[in-house]
Motif scaffolding. Structure first.
Motif, PDB file in Angstrom:
ATOM      1  N   LEU A   5       4.955  74.911  27.146  1.00 32.32           N
ATOM      2  CA  LEU A   5       4.288  75.242  28.400  1.00 32.32           C
ATOM      3  C   LEU A   5       3.289  74.143  28.765  1.00 32.32           C
ATOM      4  O   LEU A   5       2.798  73.418  27.894  1.00 32.32           O
ATOM      5  CB  LEU A   5       3.554  76.584  28.293  1.00 32.32           C
ATOM      6  N   THR A   6       2.989  74.063  30.041  1.00 29.76           N
ATOM      7  CA  THR A   6       1.965  73.138  30.528  1.00 29.76           C
ATOM      8  C   THR A   6       0.951  73.917  31.344  1.00 29.76           C
ATOM      9  O   THR A   6       1.243  75.002  31.850  1.00 29.76           O
ATOM     10  CB  THR A   6       2.570  72.030  31.421  1.00 29.76           C
TER      11      THR A   6
ATOM     12  N   GLN B 200      -2.680  76.704  36.841  1.00 26.46           N
ATOM     13  CA  GLN B 200      -1.706  77.691  36.397  1.00 26.46           C
ATOM     14  C   GLN B 200      -0.875  77.174  35.232  1.00 26.46           C
ATOM     15  O   GLN B 200      -0.632  75.971  35.090  1.00 26.46           O
ATOM     16  CB  GLN B 200      -0.785  78.103  37.547  1.00 26.46           C
ATOM     17  N   VAL B 201      -0.442  78.117  34.408  1.00 25.21           N
ATOM     18  CA  VAL B 201       0.427  77.793  33.278  1.00 25.21           C
ATOM     19  C   VAL B 201       1.866  77.826  33.769  1.00 25.21           C
ATOM     20  O   VAL B 201       2.270  78.750  34.490  1.00 25.21           O
ATOM     21  CB  VAL B 201       0.220  78.789  32.131  1.00 25.21           C
ATOM     22  N   ALA B 202       2.638  76.827  33.380  1.00 17.96           N
ATOM     23  CA  ALA B 202       3.997  76.695  33.910  1.00 17.96           C
ATOM     24  C   ALA B 202       4.902  76.043  32.879  1.00 17.96           C
ATOM     25  O   ALA B 202       4.450  75.465  31.889  1.00 17.96           O
ATOM     26  CB  ALA B 202       3.984  75.863  35.191  1.00 17.96           C
TER      27      ALA B 202
ATOM     28  N   GLN C 173       2.874  92.647  41.629  1.00 19.16           N
ATOM     29  CA  GLN C 173       2.649  92.789  40.197  1.00 19.16           C
ATOM     30  C   GLN C 173       3.527  91.815  39.421  1.00 19.16           C
ATOM     31  O   GLN C 173       4.655  91.525  39.828  1.00 19.16           O
ATOM     32  CB  GLN C 173       2.930  94.214  39.730  1.00 19.16           C
ATOM     33  N   SER C 174       3.006  91.331  38.303  1.00 22.29           N
ATOM     34  CA  SER C 174       3.725  90.369  37.478  1.00 22.29           C
ATOM     35  C   SER C 174       3.484  90.659  36.009  1.00 22.29           C
ATOM     36  O   SER C 174       2.376  91.018  35.613  1.00 22.29           O
ATOM     37  CB  SER C 174       3.239  88.949  37.792  1.00 22.29           C
ATOM     38  N   PRO C 175       4.515  90.509  35.168  1.00 15.82           N
ATOM     39  CA  PRO C 175       4.279  90.533  33.728  1.00 15.82           C
ATOM     40  C   PRO C 175       3.331  89.395  33.364  1.00 15.82           C
ATOM     41  O   PRO C 175       3.391  88.309  33.946  1.00 15.82           O
ATOM     42  CB  PRO C 175       5.676  90.297  33.130  1.00 15.82           C
TER      43      PRO C 175
ATOM     44  N   ASP D  82      -3.631  81.776  23.568  1.00 13.59           N
ATOM     45  CA  ASP D  82      -4.189  80.430  23.405  1.00 13.59           C
ATOM     46  C   ASP D  82      -5.130  80.048  24.545  1.00 13.59           C
ATOM     47  O   ASP D  82      -5.119  78.923  25.033  1.00 13.59           O
ATOM     48  CB  ASP D  82      -3.052  79.408  23.285  1.00 13.59           C
ATOM     49  N   GLY D  83      -5.961  81.018  24.980  1.00 15.67           N
ATOM     50  CA  GLY D  83      -6.920  80.745  26.031  1.00 15.67           C
ATOM     51  C   GLY D  83      -6.316  80.588  27.404  1.00 15.67           C
ATOM     52  O   GLY D  83      -6.965  80.052  28.312  1.00 15.67           O
ATOM     53  N   MET D  84      -5.071  81.052  27.586  1.00 12.85           N
ATOM     54  CA  MET D  84      -4.391  80.908  28.869  1.00 12.85           C
ATOM     55  C   MET D  84      -3.866  82.267  29.327  1.00 12.85           C
ATOM     56  O   MET D  84      -3.591  83.146  28.511  1.00 12.85           O
ATOM     57  CB  MET D  84      -3.198  79.944  28.747  1.00 12.85           C
ATOM     58  N   LEU D  85      -3.707  82.412  30.634  1.00 11.52           N
ATOM     59  CA  LEU D  85      -3.015  83.564  31.199  1.00 11.52           C
ATOM     60  C   LEU D  85      -1.695  83.064  31.763  1.00 11.52           C
ATOM     61  O   LEU D  85      -1.663  82.218  32.657  1.00 11.52           O
ATOM     62  CB  LEU D  85      -3.834  84.219  32.310  1.00 11.52           C
ATOM     63  N   VAL D  86      -0.596  83.583  31.220  1.00 11.90           N
ATOM     64  CA  VAL D  86       0.743  83.226  31.684  1.00 11.90           C
ATOM     65  C   VAL D  86       1.225  84.367  32.570  1.00 11.90           C
ATOM     66  O   VAL D  86       1.359  85.497  32.105  1.00 11.90           O
ATOM     67  CB  VAL D  86       1.707  83.026  30.499  1.00 11.90           C
TER      68      VAL D  86
END
Length: 239
Positions: free
Chosen positions: A75-76, A88-90, A188-190, A195-199
């Protein structure tokens, strides 16, 4: 697009790629289809992302879906200075270039440009159906792949990417790290907090769908629905 599934694919990945069609009852698929119908004008731009899984080829019989203890996903985290999708995490990925031969080539090229990964060690396994992203008006094609020979990865351009991380799937899929998020417009999203991120969003939806299809999912509290902005703030992120 169909890719012949290699006979020596890790057993824990086989179910994830042999039936890659989107579930028509999936929350993310329904939301994306509806939002595309009411917001799109003209032809969407095309993009691809690399959903890259690493880990031992031999699965763990005691793990959900045979998931090995060292399984992970690349992930990035996008730079906070970007105009769209900042912070954002992507998955690694981006827009199609004129010289690309297809979504696999786009996903691999973009992943190399963003993380420096060596594409020779990546084995594409499946091309999933496109998902429309309203804010950027992109049709995004997810390319699922196995990292047969992992290479070093890093942030290549800090103006575009803040972090590049291999997230352990055992942590990502821990029921304690899973919930739903609701945006201001009711979408709404899963979501996964790891690791300190919201995916969340497109990335969270793809990961949730693959985990369910592959049999990696453990029981988690789907009734735990959190405000998106509050969930982001909890990990030091903002919209």
């Amino acid at each position: 697009m169909t890719i012949p599934v290699p006979q020596d694919i890790p057993v824990w990945l086989r179910a994830a790629v042999e039936s890659p069609e989107a579930d028509p009852n999936d929350t993310l698929s329904l939301a994306r289809a509806l939002r595309r119908a009411v917001t799109i004008t003209g032809t969407p731009r095309q993009a691809a992302v690399l959903v890259l899984f690493g880990g031992a080829a031999n699965g763990d019989p005691s793990g959900p879906g045979g998931l090995p203890a060292d399984a992970d996903v690349l992930l990035t985290q996008r730079a906070s200075s970007l105009r769209q999708h900042r912070g954002q995490v992507a998955f690694p990925g981006g827009a199609v270039d004129p010289g690309d031969t297809g979504p696999i080539d786009t996903a691999l090229r973009e992943a190399w440009e963003e993380t420096g990964l060596l594409r020779d060690g990546v084995e594409p396994l499946a091309v999933l159906p496109k998902l429309f992203v309203p804010p950027s008006r992109f049709d995004v094609t997810p390319v699922v792949a196995y990292w047969r020979t992992p290479s070093e990865v890093r942030v290549v351009d800090q103006s575009e990417t803040e972090r590049v991380v291999r997230v352990p799937l055992t942590e990502l899929l821990d029921p304690a790290n899973r919930f739903m998020v609701r945006g201001s417009m009711g979408y709404q999203s899963p979501a996964f907090q790891v690791d300190g991120m919201l995916v969340w969003g497109l990335t969270g939806g793809i990961l949730a769908g693959i985990a369910k299809t592959a049999g990696w999912e453990q029981d988690w509290d789907r009734a735990d629905v959190r405000d998106l902005e509050s969930a982001l703030a909890a990990v030091g992120m903002t919209l």
